[in-house]
Design a protein around this motif. Structure first.
Motif, PDB file in Angstrom:
ATOM      1  N   GLU A  33       0.831  -1.212   0.000  1.00 37.76           N
ATOM      2  CA  GLU A  33       0.000   0.000   0.000  1.00 37.76           C
ATOM      3  C   GLU A  33       0.864   1.261   0.000  1.00 37.76           C
ATOM      4  O   GLU A  33       0.551   2.229  -0.698  1.00 37.76           O
ATOM      5  CB  GLU A  33      -0.909   0.011   1.226  1.00 37.76           C
ATOM      6  CG  GLU A  33      -2.003  -1.023   1.186  1.00 37.76           C
ATOM      7  CD  GLU A  33      -2.728  -1.166   2.515  1.00 37.76           C
ATOM      8  OE1 GLU A  33      -3.857  -1.658   2.485  1.00 37.76           O
ATOM      9  OE2 GLU A  33      -2.162  -0.787   3.566  1.00 37.76           O
ATOM     10  N   ALA A  34       1.949   1.234   0.765  1.00 39.23           N
ATOM     11  CA  ALA A  34       2.844   2.387   0.806  1.00 39.23           C
ATOM     12  C   ALA A  34       3.479   2.636  -0.554  1.00 39.23           C
ATOM     13  O   ALA A  34       3.569   3.779  -1.007  1.00 39.23           O
ATOM     14  CB  ALA A  34       3.923   2.166   1.868  1.00 39.23           C
ATOM     15  N   ALA A  35       3.910   1.565  -1.224  1.00 37.75           N
ATOM     16  CA  ALA A  35       4.518   1.709  -2.552  1.00 37.75           C
ATOM     17  C   ALA A  35       3.500   2.246  -3.558  1.00 37.75           C
ATOM     18  O   ALA A  35       3.820   3.125  -4.368  1.00 37.75           O
ATOM     19  CB  ALA A  35       5.077   0.372  -3.021  1.00 37.75           C
ATOM     20  N   ARG A  36       2.274   1.744  -3.491  1.00 38.45           N
ATOM     21  CA  ARG A  36       1.231   2.237  -4.404  1.00 38.45           C
ATOM     22  C   ARG A  36       0.938   3.714  -4.160  1.00 38.45           C
ATOM     23  O   ARG A  36       0.703   4.481  -5.104  1.00 38.45           O
ATOM     24  CB  ARG A  36      -0.047   1.424  -4.256  1.00 38.45           C
ATOM     25  CG  ARG A  36      -0.018   0.187  -5.130  1.00 38.45           C
ATOM     26  CD  ARG A  36      -1.350  -0.489  -5.187  1.00 38.45           C
ATOM     27  NE  ARG A  36      -1.243  -1.629  -4.286  1.00 38.45           N
ATOM     28  CZ  ARG A  36      -2.171  -2.016  -3.441  1.00 38.45           C
ATOM     29  NH1 ARG A  36      -3.301  -1.385  -3.361  1.00 38.45           N
ATOM     30  NH2 ARG A  36      -1.986  -3.049  -2.657  1.00 38.45           N
ATOM     31  N   LYS A  37       0.973   4.125  -2.892  1.00 37.55           N
ATOM     32  CA  LYS A  37       0.739   5.530  -2.551  1.00 37.55           C
ATOM     33  C   LYS A  37       1.790   6.430  -3.205  1.00 37.55           C
ATOM     34  O   LYS A  37       1.469   7.485  -3.755  1.00 37.55           O
ATOM     35  CB  LYS A  37       0.778   5.689  -1.030  1.00 37.55           C
ATOM     36  CG  LYS A  37       0.569   7.089  -0.539  1.00 37.55           C
ATOM     37  CD  LYS A  37       0.628   7.126   0.976  1.00 37.55           C
ATOM     38  CE  LYS A  37       0.535   8.533   1.495  1.00 37.55           C
ATOM     39  NZ  LYS A  37       0.619   8.593   2.959  1.00 37.55           N
ATOM     40  N   ILE A  38       3.042   6.001  -3.179  1.00 36.74           N
ATOM     41  CA  ILE A  38       4.128   6.771  -3.787  1.00 36.74           C
ATOM     42  C   ILE A  38       3.953   6.847  -5.298  1.00 36.74           C
ATOM     43  O   ILE A  38       4.144   7.899  -5.910  1.00 36.74           O
ATOM     44  CB  ILE A  38       5.496   6.149  -3.435  1.00 36.74           C
ATOM     45  CG1 ILE A  38       5.731   6.204  -1.928  1.00 36.74           C
ATOM     46  CG2 ILE A  38       6.631   6.808  -4.194  1.00 36.74           C
ATOM     47  CD1 ILE A  38       5.732   7.591  -1.338  1.00 36.74           C
ATOM     48  N   ILE A  39       3.576   5.745  -5.911  1.00 33.17           N
ATOM     49  CA  ILE A  39       3.380   5.718  -7.363  1.00 33.17           C
ATOM     50  C   ILE A  39       2.247   6.655  -7.761  1.00 33.17           C
ATOM     51  O   ILE A  39       2.353   7.392  -8.743  1.00 33.17           O
ATOM     52  CB  ILE A  39       3.101   4.284  -7.851  1.00 33.17           C
ATOM     53  CG1 ILE A  39       4.358   3.430  -7.694  1.00 33.17           C
ATOM     54  CG2 ILE A  39       2.631   4.278  -9.302  1.00 33.17           C
ATOM     55  CD1 ILE A  39       4.129   1.947  -7.922  1.00 33.17           C
ATOM     56  N   GLN A  40       1.170   6.668  -6.979  1.00 36.41           N
ATOM     57  CA  GLN A  40       0.008   7.499  -7.295  1.00 36.41           C
ATOM     58  C   GLN A  40       0.285   8.990  -7.147  1.00 36.41           C
ATOM     59  O   GLN A  40      -0.384   9.811  -7.756  1.00 36.41           O
ATOM     60  CB  GLN A  40      -1.180   7.108  -6.420  1.00 36.41           C
ATOM     61  CG  GLN A  40      -1.739   5.749  -6.750  1.00 36.41           C
ATOM     62  CD  GLN A  40      -2.778   5.281  -5.754  1.00 36.41           C
ATOM     63  OE1 GLN A  40      -2.986   5.896  -4.717  1.00 36.41           O
ATOM     64  NE2 GLN A  40      -3.423   4.173  -6.069  1.00 36.41           N
ATOM     65  N   GLN A  41       1.285   9.337  -6.357  1.00 41.05           N
ATOM     66  CA  GLN A  41       1.599  10.750  -6.135  1.00 41.05           C
ATOM     67  C   GLN A  41       2.319  11.387  -7.312  1.00 41.05           C
ATOM     68  O   GLN A  41       2.410  12.600  -7.394  1.00 41.05           O
ATOM     69  CB  GLN A  41       2.441  10.913  -4.872  1.00 41.05           C
ATOM     70  CG  GLN A  41       1.677  10.658  -3.606  1.00 41.05           C
ATOM     71  CD  GLN A  41       2.536  10.800  -2.369  1.00 41.05           C
ATOM     72  OE1 GLN A  41       3.745  10.964  -2.454  1.00 41.05           O
ATOM     73  NE2 GLN A  41       1.910  10.732  -1.214  1.00 41.05           N
TER      74      GLN A  41
END
Length: 85
Positions: A33-41
């Motif tokens: 989830e943390a990695a996906r959050k970074i990608i989405q930013q």
């Protein structure tokens, strides 16, 4: 196919039992989830991920390649999901 799914679900349920006696920790924000959050930013590319204990807290460390070609390490608190400085 059904047998494979049954085996996978059973092994997922029994995994914590096999770790009995070791310290376990359940993060409120998973590494994925943390990695996906970074990608989405932004248009960042995730190069590597890991979770470590820093100052007594579990922290997800995500290594990214920025659109400008720079490599950065972003630390995210596993409990709150906030970026740690």
């Amino acid at each position: 196919m059904r047998q494979i799914l049954t085996v996978l679900l059973l092994s997922a349920c029994l995994a914590p039992v096999s770790l009995a006696g070791t310290q376990s920790y359940t993060a409120l924000v998973t590494l994925d989830e943390a990695a996906r959050k970074i990608i989405q930013q932004g248009r960042n590319k995730v190069l590597a991920t890991r979770t470590e204990t820093v100052d007594g807290r579990r922290v997800h460390i995500i290594k990214i390649l920025t659109p400008q070609g720079r490599i950065q390490h972003i630390k995210i608190d596993a409990d709150s999901g906030r970026v740690v400085k």
